[in-house]
Enzyme design. Structure first.
Site, PDB file in Angstrom:
ATOM      1  N   SER A 143      12.570  -3.533   7.762  1.00 38.85           N
ATOM      2  CA  SER A 143      11.812  -4.150   8.859  1.00 38.85           C
ATOM      3  C   SER A 143      12.579  -5.351   9.385  1.00 38.85           C
ATOM      4  O   SER A 143      13.323  -6.009   8.634  1.00 38.85           O
ATOM      5  CB  SER A 143      10.451  -4.626   8.337  1.00 38.85           C
ATOM      6  OG  SER A 143       9.808  -5.441   9.300  1.00 38.85           O
ATOM      7  N   TYR A 157       5.284  -9.066   2.387  1.00 40.27           N
ATOM      8  CA  TYR A 157       5.847  -7.870   3.030  1.00 40.27           C
ATOM      9  C   TYR A 157       7.314  -8.115   3.397  1.00 40.27           C
ATOM     10  O   TYR A 157       8.185  -7.282   3.133  1.00 40.27           O
ATOM     11  CB  TYR A 157       5.013  -7.542   4.261  1.00 40.27           C
ATOM     12  CG  TYR A 157       5.553  -6.440   5.145  1.00 40.27           C
ATOM     13  CD1 TYR A 157       5.284  -5.108   4.864  1.00 40.27           C
ATOM     14  CD2 TYR A 157       6.315  -6.739   6.282  1.00 40.27           C
ATOM     15  CE1 TYR A 157       5.766  -4.098   5.696  1.00 40.27           C
ATOM     16  CE2 TYR A 157       6.785  -5.734   7.101  1.00 40.27           C
ATOM     17  CZ  TYR A 157       6.514  -4.417   6.816  1.00 40.27           C
ATOM     18  OH  TYR A 157       6.978  -3.427   7.639  1.00 40.27           O
TER      19      TYR A 157
HETATM   20  P1  NAD Z   1       1.946   3.804   9.038  1.00 36.01           P
HETATM   21  O1  NAD Z   1       0.951   2.954   8.339  1.00 36.01           O
HETATM   22  O2  NAD Z   1       1.517   4.587  10.217  1.00 36.01           O
HETATM   23  O3  NAD Z   1       2.660   4.810   8.024  1.00 36.01           O
HETATM   24  C1  NAD Z   1       2.932   4.471   6.696  1.00 36.01           C
HETATM   25  C2  NAD Z   1       2.646   5.695   5.854  1.00 36.01           C
HETATM   26  O4  NAD Z   1       3.001   5.407   4.488  1.00 36.01           O
HETATM   27  C3  NAD Z   1       1.161   6.077   5.862  1.00 36.01           C
HETATM   28  O5  NAD Z   1       1.036   7.457   6.114  1.00 36.01           O
HETATM   29  C4  NAD Z   1       0.698   5.754   4.453  1.00 36.01           C
HETATM   30  O6  NAD Z   1      -0.321   6.591   3.981  1.00 36.01           O
HETATM   31  C5  NAD Z   1       1.978   5.965   3.664  1.00 36.01           C
HETATM   32  N1  NAD Z   1       1.952   5.301   2.377  1.00 36.01           N
HETATM   33  C6  NAD Z   1       1.582   4.029   2.097  1.00 36.01           C
HETATM   34  N2  NAD Z   1       1.662   3.783   0.787  1.00 36.01           N
HETATM   35  C7  NAD Z   1       2.093   4.949   0.209  1.00 36.01           C
HETATM   36  C8  NAD Z   1       2.374   5.332  -1.129  1.00 36.01           C
HETATM   37  N3  NAD Z   1       2.200   4.477  -2.147  1.00 36.01           N
HETATM   38  N4  NAD Z   1       2.800   6.601  -1.354  1.00 36.01           N
HETATM   39  C9  NAD Z   1       2.965   7.475  -0.322  1.00 36.01           C
HETATM   40  N5  NAD Z   1       2.721   7.159   0.946  1.00 36.01           N
HETATM   41  C10 NAD Z   1       2.288   5.906   1.213  1.00 36.01           C
HETATM   42  O7  NAD Z   1       3.109   2.801   9.442  1.00 36.01           O
HETATM   43  P2  NAD Z   1       4.559   2.982  10.111  1.00 36.01           P
HETATM   44  O8  NAD Z   1       4.655   1.902  11.110  1.00 36.01           O
HETATM   45  O9  NAD Z   1       4.837   4.370  10.487  1.00 36.01           O
HETATM   46  O10 NAD Z   1       5.461   2.551   8.874  1.00 36.01           O
HETATM   47  C11 NAD Z   1       6.535   3.294   8.366  1.00 36.01           C
HETATM   48  C12 NAD Z   1       7.556   2.340   7.792  1.00 36.01           C
HETATM   49  O11 NAD Z   1       8.065   1.533   8.852  1.00 36.01           O
HETATM   50  C13 NAD Z   1       6.992   1.373   6.749  1.00 36.01           C
HETATM   51  O12 NAD Z   1       7.906   1.242   5.683  1.00 36.01           O
HETATM   52  C14 NAD Z   1       6.871   0.069   7.529  1.00 36.01           C
HETATM   53  O13 NAD Z   1       6.951  -1.045   6.688  1.00 36.01           O
HETATM   54  C15 NAD Z   1       8.046   0.192   8.455  1.00 36.01           C
HETATM   55  N6  NAD Z   1       7.968  -0.671   9.639  1.00 36.01           N
HETATM   56  C16 NAD Z   1       7.027  -0.456  10.606  1.00 36.01           C
HETATM   57  C17 NAD Z   1       7.005  -1.298  11.697  1.00 36.01           C
HETATM   58  C18 NAD Z   1       6.004  -1.141  12.810  1.00 36.01           C
HETATM   59  O14 NAD Z   1       5.904  -2.027  13.670  1.00 36.01           O
HETATM   60  N7  NAD Z   1       5.245  -0.058  12.860  1.00 36.01           N
HETATM   61  C19 NAD Z   1       7.913  -2.345  11.812  1.00 36.01           C
HETATM   62  C20 NAD Z   1       8.851  -2.528  10.815  1.00 36.01           C
HETATM   63  C21 NAD Z   1       8.875  -1.687   9.736  1.00 36.01           C
END
Ligand code: NAD
Length: 248
Positions: A143, A157
């Site tokens: 991130s 985080y």
């Molecule tokens: P999201 O919440 O839509 O997806 C995250 C997924 O991970 C969900 O389906 C959730 O059920 C799953 N998950 C959580 N804990 C879990 C576990 N213990 N075992 C298996 N699955 C698990 O969010 P996203 O934005 O698609 O996030 C994906 C990645 O991108 C994450 O690592 C997040 O930190 C990173 N990220 C997202 C953003 C953003 O703005 N959306 C920014 C920076 C980083």
């Protein structure tokens, strides 16, 4: 080489977009999910209806036994893993440090850090030339918070994502000679459900207004970078980071 990918947390968001794009590029895809079986199955159905191959695999990436079982099932049903996307992550409500509990900190670290380590470990056992494997590639989803620290919002985080960055650097060097590339993407503000649990109303608009590009990103824009890093087009790229943060 047959291409078999595992995407963690692939039932929605960035993971979903990545699983679908990988399938379009010819990978058989393991769609890992934590709870929402119907959502994971809809990703699988979309891939299969497009002529691809995928299975949904339930596993909590923070649970060692479940991770080991997930990789075994993937190998048994789809074949030898060639690509891993460590994507599953969690973000809690904004908080200053005074209100961070040990329980919350440990929960964040167990998914965002331990979970990534466990999946990397199992993937290395399959891919490494040292173990008779044919090599492969991994992408860790970090991130922009790893660089910015997320002060007053979620330093827990941000610190977990700092660990993901360091894991990427160290593991890339450790396994480079064994045919495995390890890279990282660092998204900024991407429109997914993660913000439903992680921010106060209006936060997304406030963050967006301060971005040089004046907009958040779409999950598909992150998926494109992940798929490129996994592809043969990136065959000389390891230990690298792509920032997908609209210039932030
Ligand atoms: P999201 O919440 O839509 O997806 C995250 C997924 O991970 C969900 O389906 C959730 O059920 C799953 N998950 C959580 N804990 C879990 C576990 N213990 N075992 C298996 N699955 C698990 O969010 P996203 O934005 O698609 O996030 C994906 C990645 O991108 C994450 O690592 C997040 O930190 C990173 N990220 C997202 C953003 C953003 O703005 N959306 C920014 C920076 C980083």
């Amino acid at each position: 080489m047959n291409s078999v990918a595992l995407v963690t947390g692939a039932s929605r968001g960035i993971g979903r977009a990545t699983a679908i794009l990988l399938a379009e590029q010819g990978y058989a895809v393991g769609v890992n999910y934590l709870n929402n079986e119907a959502a994971a199955q809809s990703v699988v159905d979309e891939i299969i209806s497009g002529g691809g191959n995928a299975i949904a695999i339930k596993a909590d990436i923070a649970d060692e036994a479940q991770v080991v079982a997930m990789f075994k099932r993937l190998t048994d049903e789809l074949g030898t893993l060639t690509a891993l996307v460590n994507n599953a992550g969690i973000l809690f409500q904004q908080s200053t440090i005074e209100n961070l509990t040990a329980e919350r900190i440990n929960t964040v670290l167990s998914t965002n850090v331990t979970g990534y380590f466990l999946c990397c470990r199992e993937a290395v056992k399959i891919m490494s030339h040292r173990h008779g494997g044919k090599g492969g590639a991994m992408v860790n989803v970090s991130s922009a918070a790893s660089r910015l620290g997320a002060p007053g919002e979620y330093v827990d985080y941000a610190a977990s994502k700092g660990a993901v960055d360091t894991l990427t650097t160290g593991l890339a060097l450790e396994v480079a000679a064994y045919g495995i590339r390890v890279n990282c993407v660092r998204p900024g503000l991407i429109y997914t459900d993660i913000h439903a649990s992680g921010g106060e109303p209006g936060r997304v608009d406030r963050v967006k207004a301060n971005l040089p590009m004046q907009r958040g990103g779409q999950p598909e824009e992150v998926a494109q970078a992940i798929c490129w890093l996994l592809s043969d087009s990136a065959s000389y790229v390891t230990g690298s980071f792509i920032d997908l943060a609209g210039g932030r």
